[in-house]
Design an enzyme around this catalytic site. Sequence first.
Site, PDB file in Angstrom:
ATOM      1  N   GLU A 279      17.314  -6.920  -2.373  1.00 61.77           N
ATOM      2  CA  GLU A 279      17.879  -6.483  -1.091  1.00 61.77           C
ATOM      3  C   GLU A 279      17.889  -7.609  -0.057  1.00 61.77           C
ATOM      4  OE1 GLU A 279      15.794  -3.162   0.639  1.00 61.77           O
ATOM      5  OE2 GLU A 279      17.410  -2.736   2.051  1.00 61.77           O
TER       6      GLU A 279
ATOM      7  N   LYS B 297       9.043   3.269   3.077  1.00 56.20           N
ATOM      8  CA  LYS B 297       9.926   2.444   2.231  1.00 56.20           C
ATOM      9  C   LYS B 297      10.000   1.030   2.816  1.00 56.20           C
ATOM     10  CE  LYS B 297      14.061   0.704   0.711  1.00 56.20           C
ATOM     11  NZ  LYS B 297      14.762  -0.468   1.222  1.00 56.20           N
TER      12      LYS B 297
ATOM     13  N   ASP C 255       2.090  -4.101 -11.905  1.00 52.14           N
ATOM     14  CA  ASP C 255       2.623  -2.781 -12.248  1.00 52.14           C
ATOM     15  C   ASP C 255       3.026  -2.113 -10.929  1.00 52.14           C
ATOM     16  OD1 ASP C 255       3.053  -0.122 -12.815  1.00 52.14           O
ATOM     17  OD2 ASP C 255       1.444   0.005 -14.290  1.00 52.14           O
TER      18      ASP C 255
ATOM     19  N   HIS D 250      20.435  -6.987   9.282  1.00 56.66           N
ATOM     20  CA  HIS D 250      20.506  -6.672   7.859  1.00 56.66           C
ATOM     21  C   HIS D 250      21.917  -6.893   7.331  1.00 56.66           C
ATOM     22  CE1 HIS D 250      19.770  -4.605   4.114  1.00 56.66           C
ATOM     23  NE2 HIS D 250      20.746  -3.750   4.367  1.00 56.66           N
TER      24      HIS D 250
HETATM   25  C1  LIG Z   1      17.283 -10.271   9.946  1.00 61.20           C
HETATM   26  C2  LIG Z   1      16.443 -10.704  11.123  1.00 61.20           C
HETATM   27  C3  LIG Z   1      15.236 -11.502  10.599  1.00 61.20           C
HETATM   28  C4  LIG Z   1      17.264 -11.587  12.034  1.00 61.20           C
HETATM   29  O1  LIG Z   1      16.507 -11.805  13.200  1.00 61.20           O
HETATM   30  P1  LIG Z   1      16.972 -12.722  14.403  1.00 61.20           P
HETATM   31  O2  LIG Z   1      16.021 -12.500  15.535  1.00 61.20           O
HETATM   32  O3  LIG Z   1      18.420 -12.562  14.621  1.00 61.20           O
HETATM   33  O4  LIG Z   1      16.752 -14.124  13.761  1.00 61.20           O
HETATM   34  P2  LIG Z   1      16.573 -15.537  14.383  1.00 61.20           P
HETATM   35  O5  LIG Z   1      17.807 -16.317  14.013  1.00 61.20           O
HETATM   36  O6  LIG Z   1      16.165 -15.491  15.821  1.00 61.20           O
HETATM   37  O7  LIG Z   1      15.336 -16.088  13.542  1.00 61.20           O
HETATM   38  C5  LIG Z   1      14.024 -15.555  13.673  1.00 61.20           C
HETATM   39  C6  LIG Z   1      13.240 -15.828  12.412  1.00 61.20           C
HETATM   40  O8  LIG Z   1      13.691 -14.939  11.378  1.00 61.20           O
HETATM   41  C7  LIG Z   1      13.726 -15.626  10.127  1.00 61.20           C
HETATM   42  N1  LIG Z   1      15.120 -15.707   9.677  1.00 61.20           N
HETATM   43  C8  LIG Z   1      16.220 -15.460  10.402  1.00 61.20           C
HETATM   44  N2  LIG Z   1      17.338 -15.572   9.652  1.00 61.20           N
HETATM   45  C9  LIG Z   1      16.933 -15.896   8.416  1.00 61.20           C
HETATM   46  C10 LIG Z   1      17.611 -16.142   7.201  1.00 61.20           C
HETATM   47  N3  LIG Z   1      18.942 -16.056   7.104  1.00 61.20           N
HETATM   48  N4  LIG Z   1      16.882 -16.451   6.142  1.00 61.20           N
HETATM   49  C11 LIG Z   1      15.536 -16.526   6.209  1.00 61.20           C
HETATM   50  N5  LIG Z   1      14.836 -16.314   7.342  1.00 61.20           N
HETATM   51  C12 LIG Z   1      15.518 -15.999   8.441  1.00 61.20           C
HETATM   52  C13 LIG Z   1      13.144 -17.007  10.383  1.00 61.20           C
HETATM   53  O9  LIG Z   1      11.746 -16.970  10.156  1.00 61.20           O
HETATM   54  C14 LIG Z   1      13.428 -17.220  11.839  1.00 61.20           C
HETATM   55  O10 LIG Z   1      12.502 -18.081  12.454  1.00 61.20           O
HETATM   56  P3  LIG Z   1      12.767 -19.694  12.441  1.00 61.20           P
HETATM   57  O11 LIG Z   1      12.721 -20.126  11.029  1.00 61.20           O
HETATM   58  O12 LIG Z   1      14.165 -19.861  12.993  1.00 61.20           O
HETATM   59  O13 LIG Z   1      11.709 -20.233  13.301  1.00 61.20           O
HETATM   60  C15 LIG Z   1      15.965  -9.486  11.975  1.00 61.20           C
HETATM   61  O14 LIG Z   1      17.083  -8.790  12.433  1.00 61.20           O
HETATM   62  C16 LIG Z   1      15.054  -8.529  11.235  1.00 61.20           C
HETATM   63  O15 LIG Z   1      13.859  -8.775  11.086  1.00 61.20           O
HETATM   64  N6  LIG Z   1      15.628  -7.394  10.827  1.00 61.20           N
HETATM   65  C17 LIG Z   1      14.929  -6.394  10.021  1.00 61.20           C
HETATM   66  C18 LIG Z   1      15.576  -6.366   8.685  1.00 61.20           C
HETATM   67  C19 LIG Z   1      14.881  -5.481   7.713  1.00 61.20           C
HETATM   68  O16 LIG Z   1      13.877  -4.855   7.980  1.00 61.20           O
HETATM   69  N7  LIG Z   1      15.429  -5.439   6.518  1.00 61.20           N
HETATM   70  C20 LIG Z   1      14.915  -4.612   5.464  1.00 61.20           C
HETATM   71  C21 LIG Z   1      16.040  -3.858   4.836  1.00 61.20           C
HETATM   72  S1  LIG Z   1      16.339  -2.364   5.726  1.00 61.20           S
HETATM   73  C22 LIG Z   1      15.275  -1.270   4.878  1.00 61.20           C
HETATM   74  O17 LIG Z   1      15.327  -1.203   3.695  1.00 61.20           O
HETATM   75  C23 LIG Z   1      14.103  -0.639   5.539  1.00 61.20           C
HETATM   76  C24 LIG Z   1      14.232   0.308   6.692  1.00 61.20           C
HETATM   77  C25 LIG Z   1      14.838  -0.413   7.842  1.00 61.20           C
HETATM   78  O18 LIG Z   1      15.007   1.441   6.397  1.00 61.20           O
HETATM   79  C26 LIG Z   1      12.792   0.712   6.983  1.00 61.20           C
HETATM   80  C27 LIG Z   1      12.654   1.632   8.162  1.00 61.20           C
HETATM   81  O19 LIG Z   1      13.577   2.398   8.449  1.00 61.20           O
HETATM   82  O20 LIG Z   1      11.551   1.582   8.781  1.00 61.20           O
HETATM   83  N1  LIG Z   2      -1.143   4.803 -15.021  1.00 58.58           N
HETATM   84  C1  LIG Z   2      -1.153   3.470 -15.044  1.00 58.58           C
HETATM   85  O1  LIG Z   2      -1.131   2.824 -14.008  1.00 58.58           O
HETATM   86  C2  LIG Z   2      -1.197   2.762 -16.364  1.00 58.58           C
HETATM   87  C3  LIG Z   2      -1.007   1.386 -16.407  1.00 58.58           C
HETATM   88  N2  LIG Z   2      -1.109   0.691 -17.583  1.00 58.58           N
HETATM   89  C4  LIG Z   2      -0.935  -0.762 -17.689  1.00 58.58           C
HETATM   90  O2  LIG Z   2      -2.226  -1.371 -17.779  1.00 58.58           O
HETATM   91  C5  LIG Z   2      -2.118  -2.766 -17.521  1.00 58.58           C
HETATM   92  C6  LIG Z   2      -3.252  -3.224 -16.640  1.00 58.58           C
HETATM   93  O3  LIG Z   2      -4.473  -2.958 -17.248  1.00 58.58           O
HETATM   94  P1  LIG Z   2      -5.687  -3.994 -17.089  1.00 58.58           P
HETATM   95  O4  LIG Z   2      -6.915  -3.271 -17.471  1.00 58.58           O
HETATM   96  O5  LIG Z   2      -5.642  -4.610 -15.734  1.00 58.58           O
HETATM   97  O6  LIG Z   2      -5.269  -5.128 -18.122  1.00 58.58           O
HETATM   98  P2  LIG Z   2      -5.999  -5.878 -19.285  1.00 58.58           P
HETATM   99  O7  LIG Z   2      -6.702  -4.981 -20.215  1.00 58.58           O
HETATM  100  O8  LIG Z   2      -4.953  -6.786 -19.828  1.00 58.58           O
HETATM  101  O9  LIG Z   2      -7.053  -6.772 -18.473  1.00 58.58           O
HETATM  102  C7  LIG Z   2      -8.307  -6.314 -18.134  1.00 58.58           C
HETATM  103  C8  LIG Z   2      -9.361  -7.002 -19.019  1.00 58.58           C
HETATM  104  O10 LIG Z   2      -9.384  -8.404 -18.757  1.00 58.58           O
HETATM  105  C9  LIG Z   2     -10.679  -8.903 -19.010  1.00 58.58           C
HETATM  106  N3  LIG Z   2     -11.119  -9.785 -17.913  1.00 58.58           N
HETATM  107  C10 LIG Z   2     -11.368 -11.114 -18.020  1.00 58.58           C
HETATM  108  N4  LIG Z   2     -11.724 -11.615 -16.819  1.00 58.58           N
HETATM  109  C11 LIG Z   2     -11.704 -10.613 -15.937  1.00 58.58           C
HETATM  110  C12 LIG Z   2     -11.968 -10.517 -14.527  1.00 58.58           C
HETATM  111  N5  LIG Z   2     -12.336 -11.569 -13.787  1.00 58.58           N
HETATM  112  N6  LIG Z   2     -11.800  -9.316 -13.932  1.00 58.58           N
HETATM  113  C13 LIG Z   2     -11.408  -8.234 -14.625  1.00 58.58           C
HETATM  114  N7  LIG Z   2     -11.166  -8.260 -15.951  1.00 58.58           N
HETATM  115  C14 LIG Z   2     -11.312  -9.446 -16.618  1.00 58.58           C
HETATM  116  C15 LIG Z   2     -11.602  -7.696 -19.148  1.00 58.58           C
HETATM  117  O11 LIG Z   2     -12.184  -7.537 -20.417  1.00 58.58           O
HETATM  118  P3  LIG Z   2     -11.767  -8.017 -21.891  1.00 58.58           P
HETATM  119  O12 LIG Z   2     -11.726  -9.509 -21.890  1.00 58.58           O
HETATM  120  O13 LIG Z   2     -12.859  -7.446 -22.709  1.00 58.58           O
HETATM  121  O14 LIG Z   2     -10.436  -7.392 -22.235  1.00 58.58           O
HETATM  122  C16 LIG Z   2     -10.744  -6.509 -18.726  1.00 58.58           C
HETATM  123  O15 LIG Z   2     -11.010  -5.338 -19.420  1.00 58.58           O
HETATM  124  C17 LIG Z   2      -0.776  -2.957 -16.864  1.00 58.58           C
HETATM  125  O16 LIG Z   2       0.106  -3.546 -17.804  1.00 58.58           O
HETATM  126  C18 LIG Z   2      -0.340  -1.537 -16.552  1.00 58.58           C
HETATM  127  O17 LIG Z   2       1.061  -1.455 -16.511  1.00 58.58           O
HETATM  128  C19 LIG Z   2      -1.455   1.330 -18.738  1.00 58.58           C
HETATM  129  C20 LIG Z   2      -1.638   2.677 -18.752  1.00 58.58           C
HETATM  130  C21 LIG Z   2      -1.489   3.501 -17.584  1.00 58.58           C
END
Ligand SMILES: CC(C)(COP(=O)([O-])OP(=O)([O-])OC[C@H]1O[C@@H](n2cnc3c(N)ncnc32)[C@H](O)[C@@H]1OP(=O)([O-])[O-])[C@@H](O)C(=O)NCCC(=O)NCCSC(=O)C[C@@](C)(O)CC(=O)[O-]
Ligand SMILES: NC(=O)C1=CN([C@@H]2O[C@H](COP(=O)(O)OP(=O)(O)OC[C@H]3O[C@@H](n4cnc5c(N)ncnc54)[C@H](OP(=O)(O)O)[C@@H]3O)[C@@H](O)[C@H]2O)C=CC1
Length: 427
Positions: free
Chosen positions: A85, A263, A279, A377
């Site tokens: 997006e 969202k 995940d 946006h």
């Molecule tokens: C779009 C802006 C940022 C413009 O904002 P602006 O004030 O017109 O931008 P600007 O030209 O003054 O620039 C400000 C800063 O924005 C960044 N920026 C500015 N332009 C760019 C670009 N092209 N590429 C990368 N970064 C950019 C950049 O950091 C920049 O700082 P600088 O670098 O200049 O110091 C602003 O209008 C904004 O924040 N809008 C919100 C947009 C948004 O939330 N989008 C999400 C999709 S909509 C959605 O899915 C969610 C929603 C909205 O439904 C959630 C809800 O309802 O709560």
């Molecule tokens: N409902 C859900 O959300 C479900 C999700 N999943 C899936 O499960 C996966 C994630 O499971 P996860 O258990 O994280 O993965 P892994 O089993 O791959 O990793 C965990 C294992 O890594 C080893 N490990 C090594 N170092 C560390 C450390 N510093 N901290 C923790 N563990 C360490 C541990 O033991 P060891 O070395 O003995 O393995 C541990 O059991 C994802 O792919 C997810 O999509 C699966 C089923 C259901």
Amino acid sequence: MSQQKTSRIPEFYKKTLEERLNIVAEYAGLTQEEVALLKNFGNLDPKIADSMIENVIGAMSYPFAVAVNFLINGKDYLVPMVIEEASVVAAASNAARVMRRDGGIKSIATQPVMIGQIQVLGVKDPWHKRMIILEHKDEIIQKANEVDPVLVKFGGGAKDVEARVVEGPRGPMIIVHLLVDVRDAMGANAVNTMAEKVAPMIERLTGGRVLLRIISNLADRRLVRSWVKVYKEDIGGEEVVDAIVDAWAFAAADPYRAATHNKGIMNGVIAVALATAQDHRAIEAGAHAYAARTGRYVPLSTWEKDQDGNLVGTLEMPMAVGIIGGATKVHPIAKVALKILGVKTATELAEVMGAVGLAQNFAALRALATEGIQKGHMRLHARNLAIMAGATGDLIDKVVEIMVSENKISFAYAQELVNKLSKEGKA
Ligand SMILES: CC(C)(COP(=O)([O-])OP(=O)([O-])OC[C@H]1O[C@@H](n2cnc3c(N)ncnc32)[C@H](O)[C@@H]1OP(=O)([O-])[O-])[C@@H](O)C(=O)NCCC(=O)NCCSC(=O)C[C@@](C)(O)CC(=O)[O-]
Ligand SMILES: NC(=O)C1=CN([C@@H]2O[C@H](COP(=O)(O)OP(=O)(O)OC[C@H]3O[C@@H](n4cnc5c(N)ncnc54)[C@H](OP(=O)(O)O)[C@@H]3O)[C@@H](O)[C@H]2O)C=CC1
């Protein structure tokens, strides 16, 4: 007579990637170019792709971006984001820019404790057996920890046991919760293995029958809490602060708005989750279940005006993320993303993701409560439309410029402009 196509393909999974692709190409009438597109695995080794999920026939690329300006707990972060997006990355960077004072966004995650659920059926005296389970807590924990010495070595492992009697449509059940500190893992595999291991013991203790043994995605013991102060003079004064607080109040009062508000938070959270190969379904499920935990769906964030007229925001949500296990250590780009982020633990990753969610929420609310979301946006989305309409090179910017200046941003208009300007260019 032409033969009816069927999707019933026995042992499809046993075929090679190439064979599967040929079958699909024939089935769907794919052109050579389309087959070549699917075969382009980009930065993912086909062998790795084929081992990550089943029935693989290709790979799909998404843009990988970096949001800048993030200062979290006094540390600078470049935040990798993968998302389809337009404007999300710009919005995150824009928000983070005005959140750098006083050490930036504060973010603290709890211990990484996940819940494994064990469903016990057919117990005549569930309240009594609940007590028996709790009496044997230490043995249950010990048994669970036998299966994961690695986790225990790192200070994690099963830590506690809880038991509830839950009334369901088919009568009462005992639901046992195994609380597991999963350290740097997301934890589902680790927790599920433990839940399966202790199930026979629970059956012996209760005389009941264990059915499900599975992690809960309502990870309410693994929360991230993020908060920030945005100074009024950095965002256009107290009027803007009030407008943002009013926008939040709408979400707090109305679940239709709260869903969209959340969202907006997930725009940031999931983009980081995708970049680091988390995940993301688990994170989404946890977020929305947490938002509805009281029986009423509410925003995951709050926005208030403080005594000095500045804006203060908070966010609290489950954040089940890992830097070990799952796909995080398999996908080469996820490894690069974690390196760019520079996080050392899953807890730190959760803290960054909470902060990004809060910043993303602020950016959207600020835009919504001031100029409206479409201006920023749609300006960025206009590029997508221009490209979709066939614009290339300099023509993209020309088409965007006209659509934005005339405030007429649509695919149809983009097509019209591309046709018109291309003809003019040729003339
Ligand atoms: C779009 C802006 C940022 C413009 O904002 P602006 O004030 O017109 O931008 P600007 O030209 O003054 O620039 C400000 C800063 O924005 C960044 N920026 C500015 N332009 C760019 C670009 N092209 N590429 C990368 N970064 C950019 C950049 O950091 C920049 O700082 P600088 O670098 O200049 O110091 C602003 O209008 C904004 O924040 N809008 C919100 C947009 C948004 O939330 N989008 C999400 C999709 S909509 C959605 O899915 C969610 C929603 C909205 O439904 C959630 C809800 O309802 O709560
Ligand atoms: N409902 C859900 O959300 C479900 C999700 N999943 C899936 O499960 C996966 C994630 O499971 P996860 O258990 O994280 O993965 P892994 O089993 O791959 O990793 C965990 C294992 O890594 C080893 N490990 C090594 N170092 C560390 C450390 N510093 N901290 C923790 N563990 C360490 C541990 O033991 P060891 O070395 O003995 O393995 C541990 O059991 C994802 O792919 C997810 O999509 C699966 C089923 C259901």
